[in-house]
Design a protein around this motif. Structure first.
Motif, PDB file in Angstrom:
ATOM      1  N   LEU A 101      16.565   4.861 -12.220  1.00  0.00           N
ATOM      2  CA  LEU A 101      15.219   5.428 -12.125  1.00  0.00           C
ATOM      3  C   LEU A 101      14.349   5.001 -13.301  1.00  0.00           C
ATOM      4  O   LEU A 101      13.185   4.638 -13.122  1.00  0.00           O
ATOM      5  CB  LEU A 101      15.294   6.950 -12.060  1.00  0.00           C
ATOM      6  N   ALA A 102      14.900   5.044 -14.495  1.00  0.00           N
ATOM      7  CA  ALA A 102      14.114   4.702 -15.679  1.00  0.00           C
ATOM      8  C   ALA A 102      13.658   3.251 -15.658  1.00  0.00           C
ATOM      9  O   ALA A 102      12.631   2.912 -16.263  1.00  0.00           O
ATOM     10  CB  ALA A 102      14.927   4.981 -16.939  1.00  0.00           C
ATOM     11  N   THR A 103      14.393   2.403 -14.951  1.00  0.00           N
ATOM     12  CA  THR A 103      14.031   0.988 -14.886  1.00  0.00           C
ATOM     13  C   THR A 103      12.965   0.716 -13.833  1.00  0.00           C
ATOM     14  O   THR A 103      12.072  -0.114 -14.043  1.00  0.00           O
ATOM     15  CB  THR A 103      15.280   0.134 -14.598  1.00  0.00           C
ATOM     16  N   VAL A 104      13.014   1.429 -12.705  1.00  0.00           N
ATOM     17  CA  VAL A 104      12.036   1.162 -11.637  1.00  0.00           C
ATOM     18  C   VAL A 104      10.804   2.056 -11.719  1.00  0.00           C
ATOM     19  O   VAL A 104       9.757   1.716 -11.160  1.00  0.00           O
ATOM     20  CB  VAL A 104      12.681   1.302 -10.232  1.00  0.00           C
ATOM     21  N   ALA A 105      10.883   3.182 -12.427  1.00  0.00           N
ATOM     22  CA  ALA A 105       9.781   4.149 -12.411  1.00  0.00           C
ATOM     23  C   ALA A 105       8.502   3.670 -13.080  1.00  0.00           C
ATOM     24  O   ALA A 105       7.404   3.947 -12.570  1.00  0.00           O
ATOM     25  CB  ALA A 105      10.231   5.471 -13.037  1.00  0.00           C
ATOM     26  N   PRO A 106       8.542   2.974 -14.214  1.00  0.00           N
ATOM     27  CA  PRO A 106       7.270   2.651 -14.882  1.00  0.00           C
ATOM     28  C   PRO A 106       6.294   1.862 -14.021  1.00  0.00           C
ATOM     29  O   PRO A 106       5.082   2.085 -14.094  1.00  0.00           O
ATOM     30  CB  PRO A 106       7.728   1.847 -16.109  1.00  0.00           C
ATOM     31  N   GLY A 107       6.771   0.956 -13.200  1.00  0.00           N
ATOM     32  CA  GLY A 107       5.875   0.153 -12.379  1.00  0.00           C
ATOM     33  C   GLY A 107       5.483   0.772 -11.057  1.00  0.00           C
ATOM     34  O   GLY A 107       4.660   0.213 -10.322  1.00  0.00           O
ATOM     35  N   ALA A 108       6.056   1.936 -10.722  1.00  0.00           N
ATOM     36  CA  ALA A 108       5.803   2.554  -9.422  1.00  0.00           C
ATOM     37  C   ALA A 108       4.479   3.308  -9.412  1.00  0.00           C
ATOM     38  O   ALA A 108       4.060   3.880 -10.419  1.00  0.00           O
ATOM     39  CB  ALA A 108       6.937   3.505  -9.061  1.00  0.00           C
TER      40      ALA A 108
ATOM     41  N   GLY B 194      14.677  10.060 -16.177  1.00  0.00           N
ATOM     42  CA  GLY B 194      14.531   8.883 -15.332  1.00  0.00           C
ATOM     43  C   GLY B 194      13.118   8.616 -14.868  1.00  0.00           C
ATOM     44  O   GLY B 194      12.723   7.454 -14.695  1.00  0.00           O
ATOM     45  N   LEU B 195      12.335   9.675 -14.650  1.00  0.00           N
ATOM     46  CA  LEU B 195      10.980   9.513 -14.128  1.00  0.00           C
ATOM     47  C   LEU B 195       9.901   9.861 -15.148  1.00  0.00           C
ATOM     48  O   LEU B 195       8.723   9.907 -14.805  1.00  0.00           O
ATOM     49  CB  LEU B 195      10.792  10.380 -12.872  1.00  0.00           C
ATOM     50  N   GLY B 196      10.277  10.082 -16.377  1.00  0.00           N
ATOM     51  CA  GLY B 196       9.295  10.471 -17.385  1.00  0.00           C
ATOM     52  C   GLY B 196       8.190   9.454 -17.586  1.00  0.00           C
ATOM     53  O   GLY B 196       7.064   9.813 -17.951  1.00  0.00           O
ATOM     54  N   ASP B 197       8.482   8.172 -17.349  1.00  0.00           N
ATOM     55  CA  ASP B 197       7.468   7.123 -17.499  1.00  0.00           C
ATOM     56  C   ASP B 197       6.926   6.659 -16.148  1.00  0.00           C
ATOM     57  O   ASP B 197       6.388   5.548 -16.048  1.00  0.00           O
ATOM     58  CB  ASP B 197       8.067   5.924 -18.244  1.00  0.00           C
ATOM     59  N   LEU B 198       7.041   7.507 -15.126  1.00  0.00           N
ATOM     60  CA  LEU B 198       6.564   7.141 -13.798  1.00  0.00           C
ATOM     61  C   LEU B 198       5.108   6.680 -13.847  1.00  0.00           C
ATOM     62  O   LEU B 198       4.232   7.392 -14.350  1.00  0.00           O
ATOM     63  CB  LEU B 198       6.681   8.327 -12.847  1.00  0.00           C
ATOM     64  N   GLY B 199       4.873   5.483 -13.337  1.00  0.00           N
ATOM     65  CA  GLY B 199       3.512   4.976 -13.220  1.00  0.00           C
ATOM     66  C   GLY B 199       2.893   4.459 -14.498  1.00  0.00           C
ATOM     67  O   GLY B 199       1.754   3.989 -14.473  1.00  0.00           O
ATOM     68  N   SER B 200       3.626   4.497 -15.605  1.00  0.00           N
ATOM     69  CA  SER B 200       3.008   4.111 -16.884  1.00  0.00           C
ATOM     70  C   SER B 200       2.651   2.639 -16.929  1.00  0.00           C
ATOM     71  O   SER B 200       1.739   2.233 -17.664  1.00  0.00           O
ATOM     72  CB  SER B 200       3.952   4.443 -18.046  1.00  0.00           C
ATOM     73  N   GLY B 201       3.297   1.821 -16.115  1.00  0.00           N
ATOM     74  CA  GLY B 201       2.983   0.395 -16.084  1.00  0.00           C
ATOM     75  C   GLY B 201       2.431  -0.076 -14.778  1.00  0.00           C
ATOM     76  O   GLY B 201       2.340  -1.285 -14.531  1.00  0.00           O
TER      77      GLY B 201
ATOM     78  N   MET C 217      -0.644   9.216 -15.729  1.00  0.00           N
ATOM     79  CA  MET C 217      -0.295  10.626 -15.867  1.00  0.00           C
ATOM     80  C   MET C 217       0.385  11.108 -14.588  1.00  0.00           C
ATOM     81  O   MET C 217      -0.137  10.919 -13.487  1.00  0.00           O
ATOM     82  CB  MET C 217      -1.551  11.465 -16.124  1.00  0.00           C
ATOM     83  N   ILE C 218       1.541  11.723 -14.725  1.00  0.00           N
ATOM     84  CA  ILE C 218       2.256  12.243 -13.569  1.00  0.00           C
ATOM     85  C   ILE C 218       1.503  13.437 -12.985  1.00  0.00           C
ATOM     86  O   ILE C 218       1.086  14.340 -13.710  1.00  0.00           O
ATOM     87  CB  ILE C 218       3.687  12.647 -13.956  1.00  0.00           C
ATOM     88  N   GLY C 219       1.314  13.417 -11.674  1.00  0.00           N
ATOM     89  CA  GLY C 219       0.734  14.537 -10.962  1.00  0.00           C
ATOM     90  C   GLY C 219       1.776  15.167 -10.060  1.00  0.00           C
ATOM     91  O   GLY C 219       2.230  14.548  -9.102  1.00  0.00           O
ATOM     92  N   LEU C 220       2.192  16.378 -10.373  1.00  0.00           N
ATOM     93  CA  LEU C 220       3.274  17.050  -9.653  1.00  0.00           C
ATOM     94  C   LEU C 220       2.757  17.712  -8.385  1.00  0.00           C
ATOM     95  O   LEU C 220       1.838  18.545  -8.431  1.00  0.00           O
ATOM     96  CB  LEU C 220       3.917  18.106 -10.551  1.00  0.00           C
ATOM     97  N   ILE C 221       3.343  17.339  -7.260  1.00  0.00           N
ATOM     98  CA  ILE C 221       3.013  17.934  -5.964  1.00  0.00           C
ATOM     99  C   ILE C 221       4.279  18.542  -5.385  1.00  0.00           C
ATOM    100  O   ILE C 221       5.285  17.848  -5.216  1.00  0.00           O
ATOM    101  CB  ILE C 221       2.465  16.882  -4.988  1.00  0.00           C
ATOM    102  N   SER C 222       4.256  19.820  -5.093  1.00  0.00           N
ATOM    103  CA  SER C 222       5.398  20.468  -4.446  1.00  0.00           C
ATOM    104  C   SER C 222       5.246  20.364  -2.935  1.00  0.00           C
ATOM    105  O   SER C 222       4.159  20.598  -2.399  1.00  0.00           O
ATOM    106  CB  SER C 222       5.487  21.941  -4.851  1.00  0.00           C
ATOM    107  N   ALA C 223       6.326  20.002  -2.270  1.00  0.00           N
ATOM    108  CA  ALA C 223       6.306  19.855  -0.809  1.00  0.00           C
ATOM    109  C   ALA C 223       7.566  20.491  -0.236  1.00  0.00           C
ATOM    110  O   ALA C 223       8.518  19.801   0.142  1.00  0.00           O
ATOM    111  CB  ALA C 223       6.206  18.387  -0.423  1.00  0.00           C
ATOM    112  N   PRO C 224       7.607  21.819  -0.168  1.00  0.00           N
ATOM    113  CA  PRO C 224       8.818  22.533   0.228  1.00  0.00           C
ATOM    114  C   PRO C 224       9.044  22.514   1.739  1.00  0.00           C
ATOM    115  O   PRO C 224       8.667  23.437   2.460  1.00  0.00           O
ATOM    116  CB  PRO C 224       8.568  23.955  -0.285  1.00  0.00           C
ATOM    117  N   THR C 225       9.679  21.460   2.221  1.00  0.00           N
ATOM    118  CA  THR C 225       9.928  21.343   3.659  1.00  0.00           C
ATOM    119  C   THR C 225      11.411  21.172   3.962  1.00  0.00           C
ATOM    120  O   THR C 225      12.155  20.596   3.172  1.00  0.00           O
ATOM    121  CB  THR C 225       9.141  20.165   4.260  1.00  0.00           C
ATOM    122  N   ASN C 226      11.814  21.680   5.107  1.00  0.00           N
ATOM    123  CA  ASN C 226      13.158  21.438   5.649  1.00  0.00           C
ATOM    124  C   ASN C 226      13.085  20.984   7.107  1.00  0.00           C
ATOM    125  O   ASN C 226      14.081  20.964   7.826  1.00  0.00           O
ATOM    126  CB  ASN C 226      14.014  22.705   5.538  1.00  0.00           C
ATOM    127  N   LEU C 227      11.887  20.601   7.546  1.00  0.00           N
ATOM    128  CA  LEU C 227      11.621  20.371   8.965  1.00  0.00           C
ATOM    129  C   LEU C 227      12.396  19.197   9.555  1.00  0.00           C
ATOM    130  O   LEU C 227      12.627  19.149  10.763  1.00  0.00           O
ATOM    131  CB  LEU C 227      10.123  20.137   9.178  1.00  0.00           C
TER     132      LEU C 227
END
Length: 306
Positions: free
Chosen positions: A257-264, A293-300, A1-11
């Motif tokens: 992205l769609a090719t590398v995202a599932p295993g990440a 591209g990232l919809g399946d992030l971490g699924s595998g 399951m994707i967990g969205l974390i916002s990290a608004p930085t410009n530092l």
């Protein structure tokens, strides 16, 4: 399951003009308004909050051996690392929406706590400026990969004695242009480099498989995706701080992205600048790319326990 974390930085960026402030800290809000978060949550993702950064200071007269906004970057990195580690421990696949490329220090810290990990560094530049090849080190967003593999000042590259956060032999860089100033050095240091021109020739699926062959080797507990949207050609994505011709098309980028995202294990997205997108067209384009591209992030992915 994707967990969205916002990290608004410009530092980690230099000022766009004297006295100015980079706009990348506005990216999480702009992408949210373009529908990114809603679409990912509707598909099963969860919101995991925001890790705020300190105030940007231009620091025009930096002393030698010091980054712009150094203390604020280190503070943000350590807090981001905690949030990512919490997400991984809860079984989520973190998707960090930034922000600039200094995010990689925080994610590197989180990963180093969990053992040996690979990195697929997708970026229009190698981000490999460091004290050994430059007298102009000041902005971590152009030095993040060098710091991640231990080739920066210890105050940046060895926070809490955890460096190098990623071993060079476990890194693949994808997307720099052939005229990148540090290209030859990076080829000598990391496991594999695939320039944008090489990806055009190989095709995004073959380029992705070459990366996966490195970061999925035995002994590597998992891998992370660092994604700087300036890997896109500025014809399609001019809303970045350092546009460079010769980049990827949206279709190439999405397929990669769609090719590398599932295993990440997770990913971070950096360097979109809403100040350069007054009509919000590029925020919508980027949201479409990331959802597909990232919809399946971490699924595998299989994460080892901390």
């Amino acid at each position: 399951m994707i967990g969205l974390i916002s990290a608004p930085t410009n530092l980690g960026l230099r000022p766009p003009v004297p006295g100015g402030t980079p706009g990348t800290s506005k990216a999480p809000k702009a992408l949210r308004e373009a529908g990114l978060n809603r679409r990912l949550v509707d598909a099963g993702g969860v919101e995991l909050g925001t890790v705020l950064a300190g105030r940007y200071v231009a620091d025009p007269d930096l002393p030698a051996g010091r980054l712009r906004n150094q203390e604020a970057i280190l503070d943000h990195s350590q807090r981001l690392a905690v949030r990512i580690e919490q997400a991984l421990a809860a079984g989520h696949s973190p998707l960090v929406i930034g922000g600039d490329c200094s995010l990689l220090t925080g994610t590197g810290l989180a990963l180093s706590l969990r053992g040996r990990h690979g990195l697929v560094h997708i970026d229009g530049h190698t981000d490999f400026r460091h004290p050994g090849n430059s007298t102009s080190c000041a902005s971590l967003a152009g030095e993040d990969l060098a710091a991640a593999v231990g080739m920066h000042w210890p105050s940046i590259a060895d926070v809490d004695g955890m460096g190098p956060y990623i071993a060079p032999q476990d890194v693949v860089h994808i997307g720099c242009r052939d005229d990148d100033e540090q290209l030859d050095e990076v080829r000598d240091v990391v496991a594999s480099v695939i320039t944008a021109a090489e990806l055009h020739a190989l095709g995004p699926c073959a380029a992705a498989q070459r990366a996966l062959d490195v970061v999925s080797r035995p002994g590597v507990a998992g891998y992370w995706l660092h994604i700087d949207v300036d890997v896109l050609d500025p014809t399609f994505m001019p809303a970045v701080d350092s546009p460079s011709p010769g980049g990827l098309s949206p279709d190439e980028f999405t397929t990669l992205l769609a090719t590398v995202a599932p295993g990440a294990l997770g990913a971070e997205v950096a360097c979109f600048d809403p100040d350069l997108d007054p009509d919000e067209d590029y925020a919508r384009l980027l949201s479409d790319i990331l959802v597909t591209g990232l919809g399946d992030l971490g699924s595998g992915a299989t994460a080892l326990p901390a």
